[in-house]
Design an enzyme around this catalytic site. Sequence first.
Site, PDB file in Angstrom:
ATOM      1  N   GLU A 178      29.251  64.064  53.989  1.00 60.58           N
ATOM      2  CA  GLU A 178      28.711  65.088  54.463  1.00 60.58           C
ATOM      3  C   GLU A 178      28.810  64.873  55.817  1.00 60.58           C
ATOM      4  O   GLU A 178      29.654  65.553  57.105  1.00 60.58           O
ATOM      5  CB  GLU A 178      28.105  65.660  54.372  1.00 60.58           C
ATOM      6  CG  GLU A 178      27.651  66.294  52.621  1.00 60.58           C
ATOM      7  CD  GLU A 178      27.130  65.371  51.512  1.00 60.58           C
ATOM      8  OE1 GLU A 178      27.667  63.774  52.038  1.00 60.58           O
ATOM      9  OE2 GLU A 178      26.723  66.000  50.570  1.00 60.58           O
ATOM     10  N   CYS A 221      21.835  64.213  53.120  1.00 62.67           N
ATOM     11  CA  CYS A 221      22.756  65.179  53.416  1.00 62.67           C
ATOM     12  C   CYS A 221      22.356  66.236  53.508  1.00 62.67           C
ATOM     13  O   CYS A 221      22.701  67.671  53.792  1.00 62.67           O
ATOM     14  CB  CYS A 221      23.973  64.357  52.477  1.00 62.67           C
ATOM     15  SG  CYS A 221      24.730  63.244  53.060  1.00 62.67           S
ATOM     16  N   ARG A 250      43.014  39.945  43.757  1.00 62.81           N
ATOM     17  CA  ARG A 250      44.356  39.384  44.094  1.00 62.81           C
ATOM     18  C   ARG A 250      44.854  40.118  44.960  1.00 62.81           C
ATOM     19  O   ARG A 250      45.464  41.261  44.660  1.00 62.81           O
ATOM     20  CB  ARG A 250      44.931  38.446  43.588  1.00 62.81           C
ATOM     21  CG  ARG A 250      44.530  36.805  43.356  1.00 62.81           C
ATOM     22  CD  ARG A 250      45.161  36.860  42.755  1.00 62.81           C
ATOM     23  NE  ARG A 250      45.699  37.199  40.913  1.00 62.81           N
ATOM     24  CZ  ARG A 250      45.491  36.779  40.148  1.00 62.81           C
ATOM     25  NH1 ARG A 250      44.258  36.171  39.784  1.00 62.81           N
ATOM     26  NH2 ARG A 250      46.180  37.021  38.754  1.00 62.81           N
ATOM     27  N   GLU A 260      37.485  41.265  30.345  1.00 58.57           N
ATOM     28  CA  GLU A 260      38.748  40.793  29.733  1.00 58.57           C
ATOM     29  C   GLU A 260      38.327  39.822  29.123  1.00 58.57           C
ATOM     30  O   GLU A 260      37.741  38.662  29.769  1.00 58.57           O
ATOM     31  CB  GLU A 260      39.227  39.982  31.115  1.00 58.57           C
ATOM     32  CG  GLU A 260      39.781  41.224  32.140  1.00 58.57           C
ATOM     33  CD  GLU A 260      40.696  40.637  33.106  1.00 58.57           C
ATOM     34  OE1 GLU A 260      41.422  39.648  32.894  1.00 58.57           O
ATOM     35  OE2 GLU A 260      41.143  41.766  33.882  1.00 58.57           O
ATOM     36  N   GLY A 282      38.483  37.446  24.522  1.00 53.26           N
ATOM     37  CA  GLY A 282      39.527  36.888  23.905  1.00 53.26           C
ATOM     38  C   GLY A 282      38.971  38.416  22.436  1.00 53.26           C
ATOM     39  O   GLY A 282      37.860  38.811  22.444  1.00 53.26           O
ATOM     40  N   THR A 284      36.927  37.389  20.195  1.00 53.30           N
ATOM     41  CA  THR A 284      35.647  37.679  19.079  1.00 53.30           C
ATOM     42  C   THR A 284      34.824  38.391  20.170  1.00 53.30           C
ATOM     43  O   THR A 284      33.809  38.821  19.510  1.00 53.30           O
ATOM     44  CB  THR A 284      34.771  35.840  19.481  1.00 53.30           C
ATOM     45  OG1 THR A 284      35.832  34.972  18.670  1.00 53.30           O
ATOM     46  CG2 THR A 284      33.611  35.678  18.909  1.00 53.30           C
TER      47      THR A 284
END
Lengths: 373, 373
Positions: free
Chosen positions: B57, B89, B212, B297, B299, B301
């Site tokens: 705003e 705002c 990246r 991210e 495995g 388990t």
Amino acid sequence: MPKFTPFDLQMMTRAIKLAQKGRFTTAPNPNVGCVITQGESIVGEGFHYRAGEPHAEVHALRMAGESSRGATAYVTLEPCSHYGRTPPCAEGLINAGVSKVICAMQDPNPQVSGRGIQMLRDAGIEVEVGLLKSDAKALNPAFIKRMQTGMPFVQLKMAASIDGQTALANGKSQWITSKQARQNVQNYRAQAGAILSTSQTVIDDNASLTVRWNELPESVKEHYPEAELRQPARVILDRQSKLHPQLALYASHSPVLRVSNENAEVTVEVNQSGQLDLRQTFATLAKTHNINHIWVEAGATLAKSLLEEQLVDELVLYLAPKIMGSDGRGLFGAFGLTDMQQVLELDIKDCRLVGSDVRLVAVPMPIESKRKD
Amino acid sequence: MPKFTPFDLQMMTRAIKLAQKGRFTTAPNPNVGCVITQGESIVGEGFHYRAGEPHAEVHALRMAGESSRGATAYVTLEPCSHYGRTPPCAEGLINAGVSKVICAMQDPNPQVSGRGIQMLRDAGIEVEVGLLKSDAKALNPAFIKRMQTGMPFVQLKMAASIDGQTALANGKSQWITSKQARQNVQNYRAQAGAILSTSQTVIDDNASLTVRWNELPESVKEHYPEAELRQPARVILDRQSKLHPQLALYASHSPVLRVSNENAEVTVEVNQSGQLDLRQTFATLAKTHNINHIWVEAGATLAKSLLEEQLVDELVLYLAPKIMGSDGRGLFGAFGLTDMQQVLELDIKDCRLVGSDVRLVAVPMPIESKRKD
């Protein structure tokens, strides 16, 4: 390269749409459509519906009657030049006085390819070839493959959870996929020349491996009455003679072709590992039984063999939105690989939701070309 | 129900598009867009870009200047009513003399929801709420979830072959997925508040778990210069204190939050099976570190634990067109199930090709409701 007009394109598109209407019934013949025009008017059209019945051109010429004189014919496949169960279509077009023929593609059979076109040209008819060729090829991948290679087009159907399991460790699997996915399978079965499985799978599931008309999509049933239903042959690998007459398989009337190394409808050799020769099985089905298109429904062992022998043209894989854990039964069994370079690669042609499941259509990449990469 | 005009709809659509431009940078703040109009002309617009910088705003009012007198403001979220790093705002809109405010949705924080609207109404401004509400909600699923439940929105990323293997039996896995899929992962990472993994995975892959910039899609890089890049926090479960300063993880400057049961940035209890309490971990990250959105991210388990504890909002599964055999490493490990009723079910929200891979986005179904079915 001949110049085609937008009107030509429109007419060939219509002929291709017509051809598709035969997709459940023409086997082992190809799907063909034909449109006949005078100026910018359609005067006749038709498609091939069933082997033994008239070809597309015959239907279209009958509809056009006298209007075929001086007309243009759009045909999705080169008109035939031989006397089979029906007289050659090239002759029919000549006799009807057609003055121009546009074909989407030549006949894929190297023994007759170009002969129909030559017959028309010899009679003074203008012929152009190649309009919407790739769409026309897509009408008949299996017919084309058999004509060009002597081998059938093979689709391998598999179903698993998204973590690649086809059953729990104790074998329980009903139902992994949704009703819509199973209906989708019926739609594939209905277009095949044969459904192939093993006696083990047939016995385990007491499977009939028929097309169940009721389970076809509504949009198909509308134009494909139950009375017209064509049942594909059932081809069962049965090396150990396990099939017996009490099975559901024998309760329906469509043919069962047993494959074994003796006393069978399809007799093939046994390879060094004691398995029926799959390549020979397919070659025999193509040559002796005129089967273009084989839909395989079987377990991990056969699936693995077919992939390793590079006999699969398309893998049709249904993945259900379920997680079953890695201790169930895997899709293709153990491969014993030790390096990522050895992994079998595919090219995914299509990926979509069918009901609540994902359906992937993937083409295995040749193992030779992969090694070169 | 207020009546909105086609022009209102067009302006709010524009405000939502503007809001999306902040998706890489606003965390932990929400994405918000604002358009200010006089009659049918746009006189100001803006979006929130980064926490600590002006709200949408403010940008729009600055651009409108004197033209904001008597104007209509379209805002994708209820204007704030509190003094934070910036003044409220709602006050800004009042002071600027705006005469009408249309918000897509109320503030999801139950403690302040409706206060901004009340402030505007008390000042005599006409306020309408609800235009394109579901699109506005889709801008900030993670912010909304944290505000309403105190828990972050958790996406679990996994990658496997189409037969559900994440690696060969010997652990080899580079690369299962294509470059495009790995770029797609960068795009997800860049929108998360934190990337969560385990010390085991970080050590095995010597992973830096950063965004990246070079690997972001070109369409993103165009509007998101490298100098502006926001790096999510890296949250690492490290119960056994395996992390050490030589890891690539510590070579980049964005914060690393170690999770353990003592001497850690995030200290949580250990449960009966000796594992760090995952629910407590997430609750702490939300409460103490203002993290809305966690991208996991890891495995098999951790993935299995998160699914079993129903802590996953979305599974993002990349399936590469490869067949690795069932003797590799499975996606989620063994579950020991004996009945199909026990199988974890999901709802697939999206299925598409990313490069040569398939990407599925699936929402795990509540285990309670499944049992009732």
